[in-house]
Design an enzyme around this catalytic site. Structure first.
Site, PDB file in Angstrom:
ATOM      1  N   GLY A 271      -4.252 -12.385  80.960  1.00 27.15           N
ATOM      2  CA  GLY A 271      -3.190 -12.355  81.952  1.00 27.15           C
ATOM      3  C   GLY A 271      -2.531 -13.714  82.126  1.00 27.15           C
ATOM      4  CB  SER A 272      -0.846 -15.204  85.046  1.00 30.54           C
ATOM      5  OG  SER A 272       0.097 -14.157  85.200  1.00 30.54           O
ATOM      6  CB  THR A 273      -5.710 -17.536  83.028  1.00 31.50           C
ATOM      7  OG1 THR A 273      -6.112 -16.478  82.151  1.00 31.50           O
ATOM      8  CG2 THR A 273      -6.131 -17.201  84.451  1.00 31.50           C
ATOM      9  CG  ASN A 274      -2.543 -16.643  77.069  1.00 30.82           C
ATOM     10  OD1 ASN A 274      -3.420 -17.201  76.431  1.00 30.82           O
ATOM     11  ND2 ASN A 274      -1.395 -16.259  76.526  1.00 30.82           N
TER      12      ASN A 274
END
Length: 557
Positions: A271-274
């Protein structure tokens, strides 16, 4: 004539064949048994035990030495004291001409002493060792356990078995009348070799707290599972907790899924941690700057798919700082298109995706990262904000450790070294190091990640009083591994480091399928705050002495 025959026979038995008969008689009284050796301890970095061996006894019966008038009493006592099947014990007691029948293993010394005081004929014991695990370490899924034979079956106990187990000795013993072994000086065939202690990089207190905080939040949200990792920027793992967990002393009562180390075994979309990787690549390649302004609508159509931000908003002007702080999917897609598939894939690989972590833990799932020539029309935008690929928690923790370490990726490590019988410590080999992005890019990313916990970011709940915190939320749809399709569930994440101006610790929290609250900032960030606050105090990290920078998130107009 008869007397001459008898005399000749006596000469043959007592003189000519005497050694052969003596040897046969001796062999009837001899048994070759293992001399147990101590299995090495598994400890944290300070030497506090996570697994250790304690003295025990192997209780046996010598059927030849059991008196007829005590047979029933011997069977009754052994059956009752060790909760055994009476018929099975009776078969061992009656197993002549055997001289050594094991009745019970891993018997506590006090229990053997109570039995020994009865003075039962034919009952004896050999020294042995029992594997025990201190209560509430929170490291069961990582450490694993041993089987009844003393060898490791799962976790580090299994992986490090060759180092921990040592080599048992061999000795012939003569069974005396009461069934007690009489060691023979000339019967020692092999000296026992003690196993080595394995010293980990873990901190037992931080490990325990991480496990408690994770379990409490997972149970509160009725999550299917989760993991929490505490790591130094140089890759040293201080804690690796998992939920659900199990009791190592009764491992047979738990499923393989409960015993799996989810921090490396569970793969999920990041998700957005990427997004930090997409932005890192664009910054490193000189394609953008933190202050560059992007026009970011709520949604964008690419081929047959419409991509949206998590919450509706009018078209807005966001700087690159703002794209990360607001966790804009559409804004990140625009940056990913600047970078391109080949370069994005290259940075994902350099940050450690699609390859084992180097921790060498059993059951590790290295995740999925397709080659760029296999990406179809919508995969570049999808992967740029964390869909269409999968990672494990240790891989993602390593990404943020790399940023905290000034752009240098150090392979994660759990094994500090081994301790031999003489107490000498032998350190493990130094982990591999590789510069992924420049120190300047890492510094820019750190300032941008700090804005995530700021007033207009997605994770104000990750703030810690007196410390500057940099980090990122993540919320991803869960994928059914059997069908490859999305389910109704989510994975909530938060990963970050502190102090932001001088990073000392990295904490990664993952919750699988939490109910009611599933956004990373709501579900996972509070666990991050709890664990990071405890770890900073435990490591005696002084409060931040600087103010956070004033970062521009929105463009003009």
């Amino acid at each position: 004539m008869i007397l001459l025959v008898f005399a000749g026979r006596l000469v043959q038995i007592q003189v000519i064949d005497a050694p052969e008969y003596a040897a046969k008689a001796e062999n009837l009284r001899l048994e070759t048994v293992d001399i147990p050796t101590t299995r090495g301890d598994i400890t944290d970095a300070s030497g506090d035990p996570l697994a250790l061996s304690v003295e025990a006894r192997t209780v046996f019966v010598d059927p030849v030495a059991v008196r007829d008038d005590e047979r029933e009493r011997v069977i009754d006592e052994l059956t009752a004291r060790f909760d055994l099947d009476r018929a099975g014990v009776a078969r061992k007691v009656d197993a002549e001409p055997g001289r050594y029948e094991v009745v019970a293993e891993k018997v506590a010394p006090d229990d053997w002493e109570a039995l020994e005081e009865l003075g039962l004929s034919g009952v004896g014991a050999l020294d042995d060792y029992k594997r025990v695990y201190p209560d509430e370490t929170g490291a069961a899924d990582l450490v694993g356990f041993t089987g009844t034979d003393g060898h490791g079956l799962e976790g580090l106990e299994g992986v490090m078995d060759g180092t921990l187990a040592g080599e048992p000795g061999k000795q012939q013993v003569e069974m005396g009348a009461p069934g007690v072994q009489i060691p023979m000086a000339e019967g020692l065939a092999q000296e026992p070799v003690p196993g080595k202690d394995v010293r980990l990089t873990l901190d037992r207190d931080i490990q325990w707290h991480a496990g408690q905080a994770l379990a409490e939040r997972a149970e509160e949200l009725d999550a299917a599972g989760g993991s929490a990792i505490v790591m130094r920027p140089d890759g040293e793992v201080l804690a690796m907790a998992d939920y659900p967990t199990y009791d190592q002393s009764d491992y047979g009562d738990y499923s393989a899924e409960d015993r799996a180390n989810g921090a490396v075994a569970d793969a999920f979309e990041p998700g957005s941690t990427n997004k930090v990787i997409t932005l890192a690549g664009a910054l490193e390649d000189g394609l953008t700057t933190p202050e560059r302004v992007y026009t970011v609508p709520y949604s964008v159509q690419i081929h047959d798919r419409r991509f949206k931000d998590d919450h509706f908003h009018e078209t807005q002007k966001l700087t690159l700082n703002g794209i990360l702080a607001q966790s804009s999917n559409v804004g990140t897609i625009k940056v990913g298109q600047q970078l391109g598939a080949d370069r994005l894939h290259g940075y994902l690989r350099e940050f450690g995706f699609g390859a084992p972590t180097g921790l060498d833990l059993p059951g590790e799932n290295a995740g999925i990262l397709a080659a760029p020539d296999e990406w179809w029309g919508t995969q570049l935008p999808s992967i740029s904000f964390g869909q269409g690929l999968s990672v494990n928690a240790a891989q993602m923790a390593s990404v943020y450790a790399t940023v905290a370490n000034g752009g240098v990726r150090v392979e994660p490590t759990l094994l500090a070294g081994t301790v031999g019988e003489d107490g000498g410590f032998q350190a493990s080999e130094e982990p591999s190091r590789e510069r992924v992005v420049s120190a300047d890019t890492a510094a820019e990313l750190t300032r941008m990640l700090e804005a995530v916990t700021g007033e207009h970011g997605t994770a104000e709940s990750a703030r810690i009083p007196n410390y500057r915190v940099a980090g990122k939320t993540g919320t991803a749809n869960r994928v059914d591994p059997e069908t490859g399709t999305y389910t109704d569930g989510h994975t909530a994440m938060f990963v970050g480091f502190a102090p932001a101006d001088d990073p000392e610790l990295v904490v990664q929290v993952v919750l699988h399928d939490p109910q009611d609250e599933y956004y990373g900032g709501e579900a996972a960030a509070p666990v991050f705050t709890d664990i990071m606050s405890f770890a900073l105090k435990s490591e005696k990290v002084p409060p931040t002495g600087t103010e956070p920078p004033n970062i521009r998130l929105f463009g003009d107009g």
